[in-house]
Design a protein around this motif. Structure first.
Motif, PDB file in Angstrom:
ATOM      1  N   UNK A 112       0.832  -1.207   0.000  1.00 36.38           N
ATOM      2  CA  UNK A 112       0.000   0.000   0.000  1.00 36.38           C
ATOM      3  C   UNK A 112       0.866   1.255   0.000  1.00 36.38           C
ATOM      4  N   UNK A 113       1.854   1.291   0.869  1.00 36.02           N
ATOM      5  CA  UNK A 113       2.699   2.479   0.982  1.00 36.02           C
ATOM      6  C   UNK A 113       3.581   2.679  -0.254  1.00 36.02           C
ATOM      7  N   UNK A 135      -3.460  -6.602  -5.221  1.00 39.41           N
ATOM      8  CA  UNK A 135      -4.538  -6.973  -4.303  1.00 39.41           C
ATOM      9  C   UNK A 135      -4.511  -6.102  -3.054  1.00 39.41           C
ATOM     10  N   UNK A 136      -3.328  -5.930  -2.481  1.00 37.06           N
ATOM     11  CA  UNK A 136      -3.219  -5.102  -1.275  1.00 37.06           C
ATOM     12  C   UNK A 136      -3.610  -3.655  -1.553  1.00 37.06           C
ATOM     13  N   UNK A 137      -3.230  -3.137  -2.707  1.00 35.77           N
ATOM     14  CA  UNK A 137      -3.536  -1.748  -3.003  1.00 35.77           C
ATOM     15  C   UNK A 137      -5.023  -1.546  -3.243  1.00 35.77           C
ATOM     16  N   UNK A 138      -5.694  -2.524  -3.838  1.00 38.10           N
ATOM     17  CA  UNK A 138      -7.141  -2.399  -3.994  1.00 38.10           C
ATOM     18  C   UNK A 138      -7.836  -2.510  -2.645  1.00 38.10           C
ATOM     19  N   UNK A 139      -7.450  -3.498  -1.839  1.00 36.23           N
ATOM     20  CA  UNK A 139      -8.143  -3.723  -0.572  1.00 36.23           C
ATOM     21  C   UNK A 139      -7.902  -2.586   0.419  1.00 36.23           C
ATOM     22  N   UNK A 146      -8.698   5.574  -0.644  1.00 34.21           N
ATOM     23  CA  UNK A 146      -7.788   6.107  -1.669  1.00 34.21           C
ATOM     24  C   UNK A 146      -8.360   5.703  -3.033  1.00 34.21           C
ATOM     25  N   UNK A 147      -9.295   6.498  -3.519  1.00 33.22           N
ATOM     26  CA  UNK A 147     -10.059   6.125  -4.714  1.00 33.22           C
ATOM     27  C   UNK A 147      -9.188   6.034  -5.952  1.00 33.22           C
ATOM     28  N   UNK A 148      -8.226   6.920  -6.089  1.00 34.72           N
ATOM     29  CA  UNK A 148      -7.378   6.901  -7.278  1.00 34.72           C
ATOM     30  C   UNK A 148      -6.567   5.615  -7.353  1.00 34.72           C
ATOM     31  N   UNK A 149      -6.091   5.122  -6.227  1.00 31.09           N
ATOM     32  CA  UNK A 149      -5.338   3.871  -6.205  1.00 31.09           C
ATOM     33  C   UNK A 149      -6.217   2.706  -6.634  1.00 31.09           C
ATOM     34  N   UNK A 193     -11.984  -9.238  -5.468  1.00 36.42           N
ATOM     35  CA  UNK A 193     -11.685  -7.807  -5.501  1.00 36.42           C
ATOM     36  C   UNK A 193     -12.766  -7.044  -6.266  1.00 36.42           C
ATOM     37  N   UNK A 194     -13.231  -7.619  -7.366  1.00 37.58           N
ATOM     38  CA  UNK A 194     -14.299  -6.979  -8.138  1.00 37.58           C
ATOM     39  C   UNK A 194     -15.563  -6.862  -7.300  1.00 37.58           C
TER      40      UNK A 194
END
Length: 368
Positions: A112-113, A135-139, A146-149, A193-194
Protein backbone atom coordinates in the motif's frame (compact mmCIF):
# COMPACT_ATOMS: atom_id res chain seq x y z
CA UNK A 1 -16.66 0.91 -16.33
CA UNK A 2 -18.49 3.43 -14.09
CA UNK A 3 -16.28 5.55 -11.90
CA UNK A 4 -15.62 4.12 -8.49
CA UNK A 5 -16.74 7.48 -7.09
CA UNK A 6 -20.29 6.27 -7.67
CA UNK A 7 -19.85 3.15 -5.60
CA UNK A 8 -21.21 3.20 -2.08
CA UNK A 9 -18.90 3.09 0.88
CA UNK A 10 -18.82 -0.59 1.72
CA UNK A 11 -15.74 -0.60 3.92
CA UNK A 12 -17.78 -1.63 6.94
CA UNK A 13 -19.97 -4.04 4.97
CA UNK A 14 -17.33 -6.32 3.46
CA UNK A 15 -13.83 -7.37 4.33
CA UNK A 16 -11.40 -9.07 1.99
CA UNK A 17 -8.47 -10.24 4.05
CA UNK A 18 -8.48 -7.01 6.08
CA UNK A 19 -9.87 -6.17 9.48
CA UNK A 20 -12.88 -3.88 9.00
CA UNK A 21 -12.11 -1.41 11.79
CA UNK A 22 -8.88 0.59 11.51
CA UNK A 23 -6.94 0.90 14.73
CA UNK A 24 -5.37 4.26 15.39
CA UNK A 25 -2.61 5.13 17.80
CA UNK A 26 -0.83 8.42 18.19
CA UNK A 27 2.17 9.73 20.02
CA UNK A 28 3.77 13.08 19.29
CA UNK A 29 5.86 13.40 22.38
CA UNK A 30 9.21 14.95 21.72
CA UNK A 31 12.42 12.99 22.36
CA UNK A 32 10.72 9.87 23.68
CA UNK A 33 13.29 7.77 25.53
CA UNK A 34 11.21 5.66 27.89
CA UNK A 35 11.00 1.89 27.56
CA UNK A 36 7.95 0.29 25.99
CA UNK A 37 6.39 -3.12 25.85
CA UNK A 38 5.68 -2.77 22.12
CA UNK A 39 8.50 -4.41 20.17
CA UNK A 40 8.72 -3.48 16.49
CA UNK A 41 11.40 -3.88 13.86
CA UNK A 42 12.35 -1.28 11.30
CA UNK A 43 11.21 -1.92 7.74
CA UNK A 44 14.25 -2.22 5.49
CA UNK A 45 12.62 -0.55 2.49
CA UNK A 46 10.24 2.16 3.66
CA UNK A 47 12.12 3.96 6.39
CA UNK A 48 12.98 7.64 6.01
CA UNK A 49 15.03 9.18 8.80
CA UNK A 50 13.25 12.53 8.52
CA UNK A 51 9.79 10.98 8.23
CA UNK A 52 7.08 12.46 10.44
CA UNK A 53 4.77 9.43 10.60
CA UNK A 54 5.45 5.96 12.00
CA UNK A 55 3.05 3.28 10.79
CA UNK A 56 3.12 -0.01 12.63
CA UNK A 57 1.60 -3.16 11.15
CA UNK A 58 2.16 -6.41 12.98
CA UNK A 59 5.70 -6.21 14.32
CA UNK A 60 7.00 -3.97 11.52
CA UNK A 61 7.40 -0.21 11.70
CA UNK A 62 7.43 2.02 8.63
CA UNK A 63 8.74 5.61 8.79
CA UNK A 64 7.11 7.75 6.10
CA UNK A 65 5.60 11.20 5.55
CA UNK A 66 2.13 12.32 6.53
CA UNK A 67 1.29 14.74 3.73
CA UNK A 68 1.27 12.38 0.69
CA UNK A 69 -0.95 9.94 2.58
CA UNK A 70 -3.34 12.52 3.95
CA UNK A 71 -3.83 14.23 0.59
CA UNK A 72 -5.44 11.02 -0.69
CA UNK A 73 -6.88 9.49 2.50
CA UNK A 74 -9.09 11.53 4.78
CA UNK A 75 -9.68 8.31 6.74
CA UNK A 76 -6.03 8.00 7.76
CA UNK A 77 -5.92 11.70 8.56
CA UNK A 78 -8.98 11.36 10.78
CA UNK A 79 -7.51 8.29 12.47
CA UNK A 80 -4.42 10.23 13.44
CA UNK A 81 -6.34 13.27 14.66
CA UNK A 82 -8.67 11.25 16.90
CA UNK A 83 -6.36 8.42 17.96
CA UNK A 84 -4.39 8.18 21.21
CA UNK A 85 -1.98 5.74 22.76
CA UNK A 86 0.23 5.29 25.76
CA UNK A 87 2.72 3.07 23.96
CA UNK A 88 5.09 3.87 21.12
CA UNK A 89 7.33 1.75 18.86
CA UNK A 90 10.87 1.30 20.02
CA UNK A 91 12.24 3.30 17.11
CA UNK A 92 10.21 6.48 17.67
CA UNK A 93 12.72 8.42 19.68
CA UNK A 94 14.52 10.70 17.22
CA UNK A 95 12.19 13.66 17.62
CA UNK A 96 8.58 14.56 16.87
CA UNK A 97 6.87 11.69 15.07
CA UNK A 98 3.21 10.71 15.07
CA UNK A 99 2.32 7.04 15.07
CA UNK A 100 -0.48 4.95 13.59
CA UNK A 101 -0.87 1.28 14.31
CA UNK A 102 -2.86 -0.51 11.60
CA UNK A 103 -4.58 -3.87 11.91
CA UNK A 104 -3.47 -4.98 8.43
CA UNK A 105 -0.55 -7.30 7.70
CA UNK A 106 2.86 -5.72 7.26
CA UNK A 107 3.14 -7.14 3.72
CA UNK A 108 -0.14 -5.51 2.71
CA UNK A 109 0.83 -2.20 4.28
CA UNK A 110 4.19 -2.26 2.50
CA UNK A 111 2.46 -2.76 -0.88
CA UNK A 112 0.00 0.00 0.00
CA UNK A 113 2.70 2.48 0.98
CA UNK A 114 4.68 1.75 -2.19
CA UNK A 115 1.88 3.52 -4.01
CA UNK A 116 2.94 6.76 -2.27
CA UNK A 117 6.67 6.43 -1.65
CA UNK A 118 9.63 5.16 -3.67
CA UNK A 119 11.62 2.65 -1.68
CA UNK A 120 14.42 0.50 -3.06
CA UNK A 121 12.80 0.49 -6.52
CA UNK A 122 11.60 3.53 -8.44
CA UNK A 123 8.14 2.70 -9.76
CA UNK A 124 8.19 4.73 -12.95
CA UNK A 125 7.23 3.83 -16.49
CA UNK A 126 5.33 0.68 -17.41
CA UNK A 127 5.54 -1.55 -14.37
CA UNK A 128 3.44 -4.66 -13.92
CA UNK A 129 2.48 -5.24 -10.27
CA UNK A 130 2.47 -8.67 -8.75
CA UNK A 131 -0.89 -10.05 -7.71
CA UNK A 132 -0.07 -9.54 -4.02
CA UNK A 133 0.85 -5.90 -4.61
CA UNK A 134 -2.23 -5.09 -6.66
CA UNK A 135 -4.54 -6.97 -4.30
CA UNK A 136 -3.22 -5.10 -1.28
CA UNK A 137 -3.54 -1.75 -3.00
CA UNK A 138 -7.14 -2.40 -3.99
CA UNK A 139 -8.14 -3.72 -0.57
CA UNK A 140 -6.35 -1.12 1.54
CA UNK A 141 -7.07 1.60 -0.98
CA UNK A 142 -10.75 0.77 -0.59
CA UNK A 143 -10.52 0.47 3.17
CA UNK A 144 -8.79 3.82 3.61
CA UNK A 145 -10.62 5.68 0.86
CA UNK A 146 -7.79 6.11 -1.67
CA UNK A 147 -10.06 6.12 -4.71
CA UNK A 148 -7.38 6.90 -7.28
CA UNK A 149 -5.34 3.87 -6.21
CA UNK A 150 -8.37 1.62 -6.50
CA UNK A 151 -9.45 3.00 -9.86
CA UNK A 152 -5.97 2.73 -11.38
CA UNK A 153 -5.67 -0.88 -10.21
CA UNK A 154 -9.09 -1.80 -11.60
CA UNK A 155 -8.20 -0.16 -14.93
CA UNK A 156 -5.06 -2.30 -15.06
CA UNK A 157 -7.05 -5.49 -14.45
CA UNK A 158 -9.56 -4.50 -17.11
CA UNK A 159 -6.86 -4.86 -19.76
CA UNK A 160 -6.53 -8.56 -18.95
CA UNK A 161 -10.09 -9.27 -17.87
CA UNK A 162 -11.92 -7.38 -20.63
CA UNK A 163 -15.55 -6.44 -20.74
CA UNK A 164 -17.74 -8.54 -22.99
CA UNK A 165 -18.71 -5.35 -24.83
CA UNK A 166 -15.08 -4.62 -25.79
CA UNK A 167 -15.08 -6.82 -28.88
CA UNK A 168 -13.47 -10.05 -30.02
CA UNK A 169 -9.99 -8.66 -30.64
CA UNK A 170 -9.74 -7.57 -27.01
CA UNK A 171 -10.52 -11.15 -25.99
CA UNK A 172 -7.79 -12.54 -28.23
CA UNK A 173 -4.85 -10.82 -26.51
CA UNK A 174 -1.85 -12.98 -25.69
CA UNK A 175 -2.06 -12.64 -21.91
CA UNK A 176 -5.83 -12.73 -21.48
CA UNK A 177 -6.66 -13.65 -17.87
CA UNK A 178 -2.93 -13.70 -17.08
CA UNK A 179 -1.31 -10.33 -16.30
CA UNK A 180 2.49 -10.58 -15.99
CA UNK A 181 3.27 -11.62 -12.43
CA UNK A 182 -0.09 -13.42 -12.02
CA UNK A 183 -0.90 -17.11 -12.01
CA UNK A 184 -4.21 -18.33 -13.40
CA UNK A 185 -5.51 -19.17 -9.92
CA UNK A 186 -5.28 -15.49 -9.00
CA UNK A 187 -8.50 -15.07 -10.97
CA UNK A 188 -10.18 -16.19 -7.73
CA UNK A 189 -8.80 -13.11 -6.05
CA UNK A 190 -9.84 -10.92 -8.99
CA UNK A 191 -13.45 -12.06 -8.54
CA UNK A 192 -13.30 -11.18 -4.86
CA UNK A 193 -11.68 -7.81 -5.50
CA UNK A 194 -14.30 -6.98 -8.14
CA UNK A 195 -17.03 -7.84 -5.65
CA UNK A 196 -15.41 -5.72 -2.95
CA UNK A 197 -15.19 -2.49 -4.95
CA UNK A 198 -18.20 -3.00 -7.24
CA UNK A 199 -16.10 -3.43 -10.41
CA UNK A 200 -18.78 -5.55 -12.02
CA UNK A 201 -17.27 -5.31 -15.51
CA UNK A 202 -14.37 -7.55 -14.41
CA UNK A 203 -16.61 -10.42 -13.36
CA UNK A 204 -17.50 -12.18 -16.65
CA UNK A 205 -13.87 -12.68 -17.68
CA UNK A 206 -12.71 -13.41 -14.11
CA UNK A 207 -15.47 -16.01 -13.70
CA UNK A 208 -14.49 -17.64 -16.98
CA UNK A 209 -10.87 -17.76 -15.88
CA UNK A 210 -11.89 -19.39 -12.60
CA UNK A 211 -14.00 -21.95 -14.45
CA UNK A 212 -10.91 -23.08 -16.35
CA UNK A 213 -9.19 -24.08 -13.09
CA UNK A 214 -9.05 -27.62 -11.84
CA UNK A 215 -8.85 -28.55 -8.16
CA UNK A 216 -7.66 -25.03 -7.31
CA UNK A 217 -11.16 -23.73 -7.97
CA UNK A 218 -12.46 -25.22 -4.73
CA UNK A 219 -9.21 -25.10 -2.72
CA UNK A 220 -8.27 -21.51 -3.49
CA UNK A 221 -4.70 -20.35 -2.97
CA UNK A 222 -2.49 -19.40 -0.07
CA UNK A 223 -1.76 -15.76 0.67
CA UNK A 224 1.59 -14.57 2.06
CA UNK A 225 0.19 -14.41 5.61
CA UNK A 226 -0.76 -18.11 5.49
CA UNK A 227 -4.51 -17.62 5.07
CA UNK A 228 -6.36 -18.92 2.02
CA UNK A 229 -8.36 -17.00 -0.52
CA UNK A 230 -11.36 -18.81 -1.93
CA UNK A 231 -14.53 -17.96 -3.78
CA UNK A 232 -17.76 -17.29 -1.95
CA UNK A 233 -20.09 -20.29 -2.23
CA UNK A 234 -22.45 -18.53 -4.64
CA UNK A 235 -19.61 -17.57 -6.98
CA UNK A 236 -18.15 -21.08 -6.79
CA UNK A 237 -21.52 -22.42 -7.91
CA UNK A 238 -21.64 -19.90 -10.74
CA UNK A 239 -18.25 -21.07 -11.99
CA UNK A 240 -19.11 -24.77 -11.85
CA UNK A 241 -22.48 -24.40 -13.56
CA UNK A 242 -21.03 -21.85 -15.95
CA UNK A 243 -18.35 -24.28 -17.09
CA UNK A 244 -20.99 -26.84 -18.05
CA UNK A 245 -23.17 -24.20 -19.71
CA UNK A 246 -20.21 -22.85 -21.69
CA UNK A 247 -19.32 -26.32 -22.97
CA UNK A 248 -22.88 -26.79 -24.23
CA UNK A 249 -22.98 -23.33 -25.81
CA UNK A 250 -19.60 -23.82 -27.50
CA UNK A 251 -20.63 -27.22 -28.82
CA UNK A 252 -23.81 -25.80 -30.29
CA UNK A 253 -21.87 -22.94 -31.88
CA UNK A 254 -19.34 -25.36 -33.35
CA UNK A 255 -22.04 -27.40 -35.04
CA UNK A 256 -23.47 -24.20 -36.51
CA UNK A 257 -20.03 -23.24 -37.84
CA UNK A 258 -19.40 -26.65 -39.41
CA UNK A 259 -22.88 -27.39 -40.76
CA UNK A 260 -22.89 -29.02 -44.19
CA UNK A 261 -24.18 -25.98 -46.07
CA UNK A 262 -21.30 -24.82 -48.27
CA UNK A 263 -20.66 -21.31 -49.57
CA UNK A 264 -23.26 -20.02 -52.03
CA UNK A 265 -20.36 -18.81 -54.18
CA UNK A 266 -18.61 -22.19 -54.26
CA UNK A 267 -17.53 -23.27 -57.76
CA UNK A 268 -16.40 -26.79 -56.72
CA UNK A 269 -19.37 -28.15 -54.84
CA UNK A 270 -18.55 -31.79 -55.61
CA UNK A 271 -15.10 -31.43 -54.03
CA UNK A 272 -15.99 -29.15 -51.09
CA UNK A 273 -19.12 -30.97 -49.90
CA UNK A 274 -17.24 -34.14 -48.78
CA UNK A 275 -14.75 -31.99 -46.86
CA UNK A 276 -17.62 -30.41 -44.92
CA UNK A 277 -18.87 -33.89 -44.10
CA UNK A 278 -15.40 -34.90 -42.86
CA UNK A 279 -15.06 -31.75 -40.72
CA UNK A 280 -18.38 -32.43 -39.04
CA UNK A 281 -17.66 -36.15 -38.53
CA UNK A 282 -14.34 -35.36 -36.80
CA UNK A 283 -15.94 -32.79 -34.53
CA UNK A 284 -16.68 -35.31 -31.75
CA UNK A 285 -13.02 -36.29 -31.58
CA UNK A 286 -11.99 -32.64 -31.27
CA UNK A 287 -14.32 -31.67 -28.43
CA UNK A 288 -11.61 -31.56 -25.77
CA UNK A 289 -9.60 -29.01 -27.73
CA UNK A 290 -12.56 -27.00 -28.97
CA UNK A 291 -14.62 -26.52 -25.87
CA UNK A 292 -12.21 -25.33 -23.18
CA UNK A 293 -13.35 -22.47 -20.96
CA UNK A 294 -10.97 -19.78 -22.14
CA UNK A 295 -12.74 -18.42 -25.22
CA UNK A 296 -10.18 -20.02 -27.52
CA UNK A 297 -13.02 -21.71 -29.36
CA UNK A 298 -12.86 -19.33 -32.37
CA UNK A 299 -9.17 -19.97 -33.07
CA UNK A 300 -9.71 -23.69 -32.38
CA UNK A 301 -12.35 -23.73 -35.11
CA UNK A 302 -9.75 -22.70 -37.69
CA UNK A 303 -7.31 -25.33 -36.43
CA UNK A 304 -10.02 -27.97 -36.71
CA UNK A 305 -10.71 -27.04 -40.33
CA UNK A 306 -7.00 -27.12 -41.19
CA UNK A 307 -6.46 -30.52 -39.57
CA UNK A 308 -9.55 -31.95 -41.29
CA UNK A 309 -8.56 -30.67 -44.72
CA UNK A 310 -4.84 -31.46 -44.85
CA UNK A 311 -4.88 -31.59 -48.66
CA UNK A 312 -6.43 -28.11 -48.84
CA UNK A 313 -9.35 -29.23 -50.98
CA UNK A 314 -11.72 -26.50 -49.78
CA UNK A 315 -12.05 -23.66 -52.23
CA UNK A 316 -11.22 -20.14 -50.97
CA UNK A 317 -14.90 -19.24 -50.63
CA UNK A 318 -15.74 -22.27 -48.49
CA UNK A 319 -12.59 -21.90 -46.39
CA UNK A 320 -13.44 -18.27 -45.69
CA UNK A 321 -16.88 -19.42 -44.59
CA UNK A 322 -15.63 -21.76 -41.86
CA UNK A 323 -11.87 -21.35 -41.53
CA UNK A 324 -11.36 -17.65 -40.80
CA UNK A 325 -12.81 -16.56 -37.50
CA UNK A 326 -12.67 -12.85 -38.27
CA UNK A 327 -15.48 -13.37 -40.79
CA UNK A 328 -18.22 -15.70 -41.92
CA UNK A 329 -19.87 -18.20 -39.62
CA UNK A 330 -17.06 -18.11 -37.10
CA UNK A 331 -17.40 -14.38 -36.54
CA UNK A 332 -21.14 -14.63 -36.02
CA UNK A 333 -20.94 -17.53 -33.58
CA UNK A 334 -17.98 -16.04 -31.68
CA UNK A 335 -19.82 -12.76 -31.22
CA UNK A 336 -22.89 -14.57 -29.95
CA UNK A 337 -20.80 -16.60 -27.49
CA UNK A 338 -19.03 -13.48 -26.24
CA UNK A 339 -22.33 -11.71 -25.58
CA UNK A 340 -23.60 -14.74 -23.65
CA UNK A 341 -20.71 -14.98 -21.18
CA UNK A 342 -22.38 -12.81 -18.47
CA UNK A 343 -25.55 -14.89 -18.78
CA UNK A 344 -23.65 -18.18 -18.76
CA UNK A 345 -21.76 -17.28 -15.59
CA UNK A 346 -24.69 -15.61 -13.87
CA UNK A 347 -23.36 -12.06 -13.62
CA UNK A 348 -24.92 -8.93 -15.09
CA UNK A 349 -22.97 -7.14 -17.80
CA UNK A 350 -21.74 -3.65 -16.89
CA UNK A 351 -23.86 -3.10 -13.79
CA UNK A 352 -22.52 -1.78 -10.50
CA UNK A 353 -23.19 -3.40 -7.17
CA UNK A 354 -22.74 -0.95 -4.30
CA UNK A 355 -23.18 -3.58 -1.62
CA UNK A 356 -22.45 -7.27 -1.66
CA UNK A 357 -23.73 -9.15 1.34
CA UNK A 358 -22.26 -12.57 0.59
CA UNK A 359 -19.13 -13.63 2.37
CA UNK A 360 -16.50 -12.70 -0.20
CA UNK A 361 -13.46 -14.52 1.06
CA UNK A 362 -13.36 -17.47 3.38
CA UNK A 363 -10.16 -17.35 5.32
CA UNK A 364 -8.52 -20.25 7.06
CA UNK A 365 -5.35 -20.01 9.12
CA UNK A 366 -4.41 -23.41 7.74
CA UNK A 367 -2.53 -22.79 4.48
CA UNK A 368 -2.31 -26.43 3.56
Amino acid sequence: MPSLDTIGDGRRDVAVQTNPEPVAERDVEENVTRSTTFDSKRDEELWFEDGDLAIVAGDVEFRVYQEPLFVHSSILREMLSTGHTSTVPLHVHEGVCAMLRLSDSSDDVRHFLRGFFAGDILRVGMIHPTYDELSAQIRLGHKYGVKQMVQSSVDYLQEYFPETTSGLKKWDIKHRFMPPGFALHHAIGVVNLARLVGAQSLLPAAMMACASLGRELTKGFARPDGSRETLASADLTRCITGRAAWTMAAATASHKVFKRTISKDCKRRAQCKPVFDKILERLADAENTLFDVTFRTPSAWTSHVDSSDTDRVLCPKCYALVGVWESGRQLKQAQELLCRIPEIFGVPAGAVESHHTEELVQVSADAS
